[in-house]
Write an enzyme that holds these catalytic residues in place. Structure first.
Site, PDB file in Angstrom:
ATOM      1  N   ILE A 105      10.549  52.207 -32.350  1.00  9.83           N
ATOM      2  CA  ILE A 105      11.657  51.348 -31.903  1.00  9.83           C
ATOM      3  C   ILE A 105      12.456  52.201 -30.927  1.00  9.83           C
ATOM      4  O   ILE A 105      12.889  53.301 -31.266  1.00  9.83           O
ATOM      5  CB  ILE A 105      12.516  50.809 -33.085  1.00  9.83           C
ATOM      6  CG1 ILE A 105      13.703  49.988 -32.573  1.00  9.83           C
ATOM      7  CG2 ILE A 105      12.998  51.889 -34.003  1.00  9.83           C
ATOM      8  CD1 ILE A 105      14.338  49.095 -33.629  1.00  9.83           C
ATOM      9  N   GLU A 141       8.932  56.307 -41.271  1.00  9.12           N
ATOM     10  CA  GLU A 141       9.367  57.690 -41.412  1.00  9.12           C
ATOM     11  C   GLU A 141      10.313  57.991 -40.264  1.00  9.12           C
ATOM     12  O   GLU A 141      10.039  57.602 -39.130  1.00  9.12           O
ATOM     13  CB  GLU A 141       8.195  58.676 -41.310  1.00  9.12           C
ATOM     14  CG  GLU A 141       7.385  58.804 -42.566  1.00  9.12           C
ATOM     15  CD  GLU A 141       6.134  57.951 -42.501  1.00  9.12           C
ATOM     16  OE1 GLU A 141       5.820  57.470 -41.396  1.00  9.12           O
ATOM     17  OE2 GLU A 141       5.496  57.745 -43.546  1.00  9.12           O
ATOM     18  N   ASN A 187      17.689  62.411 -36.984  1.00 15.13           N
ATOM     19  CA  ASN A 187      17.891  61.220 -36.141  1.00 15.13           C
ATOM     20  C   ASN A 187      18.933  60.289 -36.778  1.00 15.13           C
ATOM     21  O   ASN A 187      18.630  59.235 -37.337  1.00 15.13           O
ATOM     22  CB  ASN A 187      16.557  60.497 -35.933  1.00 15.13           C
ATOM     23  CG  ASN A 187      16.605  59.491 -34.806  1.00 15.13           C
ATOM     24  OD1 ASN A 187      17.690  59.099 -34.368  1.00 15.13           O
ATOM     25  ND2 ASN A 187      15.456  59.059 -34.344  1.00 15.13           N
ATOM     26  N   TYR A 219      18.771  51.808 -39.616  1.00 10.66           N
ATOM     27  CA  TYR A 219      17.926  51.320 -40.714  1.00 10.66           C
ATOM     28  C   TYR A 219      18.776  50.977 -41.944  1.00 10.66           C
ATOM     29  O   TYR A 219      18.560  49.953 -42.582  1.00 10.66           O
ATOM     30  CB  TYR A 219      16.851  52.350 -41.070  1.00 10.66           C
ATOM     31  CG  TYR A 219      15.848  52.585 -39.957  1.00 10.66           C
ATOM     32  CD1 TYR A 219      15.219  51.510 -39.330  1.00 10.66           C
ATOM     33  CD2 TYR A 219      15.519  53.867 -39.529  1.00 10.66           C
ATOM     34  CE1 TYR A 219      14.307  51.715 -38.308  1.00 10.66           C
ATOM     35  CE2 TYR A 219      14.602  54.075 -38.506  1.00 10.66           C
ATOM     36  CZ  TYR A 219      14.009  52.990 -37.901  1.00 10.66           C
ATOM     37  OH  TYR A 219      13.102  53.188 -36.884  1.00 10.66           O
TER      38      TYR A 219
HETATM   39  C1  LIG Z   1      17.362  54.590 -32.485  1.00  7.02           C
HETATM   40  C2  LIG Z   1      17.612  53.717 -31.241  1.00  7.02           C
HETATM   41  C3  LIG Z   1      16.428  52.767 -31.070  1.00  7.02           C
HETATM   42  C4  LIG Z   1      18.881  52.903 -31.435  1.00  7.02           C
HETATM   43  O1  LIG Z   1      19.001  52.014 -30.346  1.00  7.02           O
HETATM   44  P1  LIG Z   1      20.407  51.459 -29.840  1.00  7.02           P
HETATM   45  O2  LIG Z   1      20.110  50.416 -28.835  1.00  7.02           O
HETATM   46  O3  LIG Z   1      21.275  52.565 -29.426  1.00  7.02           O
HETATM   47  O4  LIG Z   1      20.934  50.794 -31.196  1.00  7.02           O
HETATM   48  P2  LIG Z   1      22.293  49.993 -31.476  1.00  7.02           P
HETATM   49  O5  LIG Z   1      23.199  50.086 -30.305  1.00  7.02           O
HETATM   50  O6  LIG Z   1      21.943  48.634 -31.956  1.00  7.02           O
HETATM   51  O7  LIG Z   1      22.862  50.755 -32.738  1.00  7.02           O
HETATM   52  C5  LIG Z   1      23.156  52.116 -32.736  1.00  7.02           C
HETATM   53  C6  LIG Z   1      24.026  52.377 -33.967  1.00  7.02           C
HETATM   54  O8  LIG Z   1      24.020  53.798 -34.241  1.00  7.02           O
HETATM   55  C7  LIG Z   1      25.361  54.255 -34.278  1.00  7.02           C
HETATM   56  N1  LIG Z   1      25.335  55.639 -33.839  1.00  7.02           N
HETATM   57  C8  LIG Z   1      25.312  56.116 -32.574  1.00  7.02           C
HETATM   58  N2  LIG Z   1      25.269  57.472 -32.611  1.00  7.02           N
HETATM   59  C9  LIG Z   1      25.278  57.825 -33.915  1.00  7.02           C
HETATM   60  C10 LIG Z   1      25.265  59.081 -34.603  1.00  7.02           C
HETATM   61  N3  LIG Z   1      25.220  60.229 -33.941  1.00  7.02           N
HETATM   62  N4  LIG Z   1      25.271  59.077 -35.953  1.00  7.02           N
HETATM   63  C11 LIG Z   1      25.294  57.911 -36.660  1.00  7.02           C
HETATM   64  N5  LIG Z   1      25.325  56.697 -36.057  1.00  7.02           N
HETATM   65  C12 LIG Z   1      25.311  56.667 -34.705  1.00  7.02           C
HETATM   66  C13 LIG Z   1      26.118  53.316 -33.375  1.00  7.02           C
HETATM   67  O9  LIG Z   1      27.492  53.350 -33.673  1.00  7.02           O
HETATM   68  C14 LIG Z   1      25.477  51.991 -33.748  1.00  7.02           C
HETATM   69  O10 LIG Z   1      25.963  51.564 -34.997  1.00  7.02           O
HETATM   70  P3  LIG Z   1      26.636  50.099 -35.231  1.00  7.02           P
HETATM   71  O11 LIG Z   1      25.605  49.091 -34.862  1.00  7.02           O
HETATM   72  O12 LIG Z   1      26.964  50.080 -36.694  1.00  7.02           O
HETATM   73  O13 LIG Z   1      27.830  50.058 -34.340  1.00  7.02           O
HETATM   74  C15 LIG Z   1      17.809  54.588 -29.943  1.00  7.02           C
HETATM   75  O14 LIG Z   1      18.739  55.590 -30.223  1.00  7.02           O
HETATM   76  C16 LIG Z   1      16.534  55.221 -29.443  1.00  7.02           C
HETATM   77  O15 LIG Z   1      15.801  54.619 -28.649  1.00  7.02           O
HETATM   78  N6  LIG Z   1      16.261  56.479 -29.874  1.00  7.02           N
HETATM   79  C17 LIG Z   1      15.022  57.166 -29.449  1.00  7.02           C
HETATM   80  C18 LIG Z   1      13.830  56.622 -30.202  1.00  7.02           C
HETATM   81  C19 LIG Z   1      13.991  56.789 -31.696  1.00  7.02           C
HETATM   82  O16 LIG Z   1      14.428  57.826 -32.183  1.00  7.02           O
HETATM   83  N7  LIG Z   1      13.579  55.753 -32.456  1.00  7.02           N
HETATM   84  C20 LIG Z   1      13.596  55.760 -33.906  1.00  7.02           C
HETATM   85  C21 LIG Z   1      12.344  56.362 -34.423  1.00  7.02           C
HETATM   86  S1  LIG Z   1      12.225  56.284 -36.204  1.00  7.02           S
END
Ligand SMILES: CC(C)(COP(=O)(O)OP(=O)(O)OC[C@H]1O[C@@H](n2cnc3c(N)ncnc32)[C@H](O)[C@@H]1OP(=O)(O)O)[C@@H](O)C(=O)NCCC(=O)NCCS
Length: 144
Positions: free
Chosen positions: A71, A105, A110, A117
């Site tokens: 994702i 996993e 992260n 999740y």
């Molecule tokens: C994980 C990922 C898909 C999230 O995508 P995104 O579009 O930023 O997701 P969203 O904006 O819907 O949500 C992010 C949430 O994380 C929170 N967040 C941001 N930084 C954070 C941190 N350092 N610690 C905890 N929460 C955090 C945000 O506040 C938000 O929470 P909310 O919905 O309760 O306000 C993105 O960071 C990504 O592409 N990461 C690289 C790939 C990856 O690691 N995928 C997961 C593999 S298991």
């Protein structure tokens, strides 16, 4: 932002091929994703805004359960709810396919993904030591 969710095709993957690792994530490369899209047990979706692919996600089905394989939100669009939208749609799709659970996993470092999740009701089941080279993974599951 007007975001559409649709099934990911090989032409979508080709569309982001050249900026996959630089603008999305370097965890998986083009060839692995292509194999995933060609696998009958995999289901991938994309998020699109104004004809631009801004995120994608996928599951792989094993009997009545599925693993979240990927994702990812395009870097410049993170923290705007796209990851949540993708995860919400993966859950809906899994329910439609009558799957009983979704698992994954995730690297213990992260925090964003773990937060995401948990927000959608995934629970930690345990750890895998050194799953990512020298880093541990948390195993998370959501019953559907
Ligand atoms: C994980 C990922 C898909 C999230 O995508 P995104 O579009 O930023 O997701 P969203 O904006 O819907 O949500 C992010 C949430 O994380 C929170 N967040 C941001 N930084 C954070 C941190 N350092 N610690 C905890 N929460 C955090 C945000 O506040 C938000 O929470 P909310 O919905 O309760 O306000 C993105 O960071 C990504 O592409 N990461 C690289 C790939 C990856 O690691 N995928 C997961 C593999 S298991």
């Amino acid at each position: 932002m007007n975001i559409e969710i649709s099934k990911m095709t090989l032409s979508d993957l080709d569309n982001i091929k050249n900026n996959l690792t630089s603008e999305f994530d370097d965890f998986w490369n083009y060839n692995i994703l292509k194999e995933e899209l060609n696998n009958n047990n995999s289901n991938y979706i994309i998020a699109k805004s104004n004809n631009e692919i801004i995120g994608f996600a996928g599951i792989k089905i094993v009997i009545s359960e599925a693993d979240i394989m990927n994702i990812v939100t395009k870097k410049i669009y993170r923290n705007q709810g796209i990851g949540s939208l993708l995860l919400e749609n993966l859950i809906l799709l899994s329910k439609k396919l009558n799957l009983t659970s979704l698992s994954l996993e995730v690297n213990t470092n992260n925090l964003t993904a773990i937060h995401l999740y948990k927000k959608f009701g995934f629970e930690s089941l345990g750890f895998r030591k050194n799953y990512y080279q020298n880093q541990d993974a948390i195993i998370m599951t959501k019953l559907l």
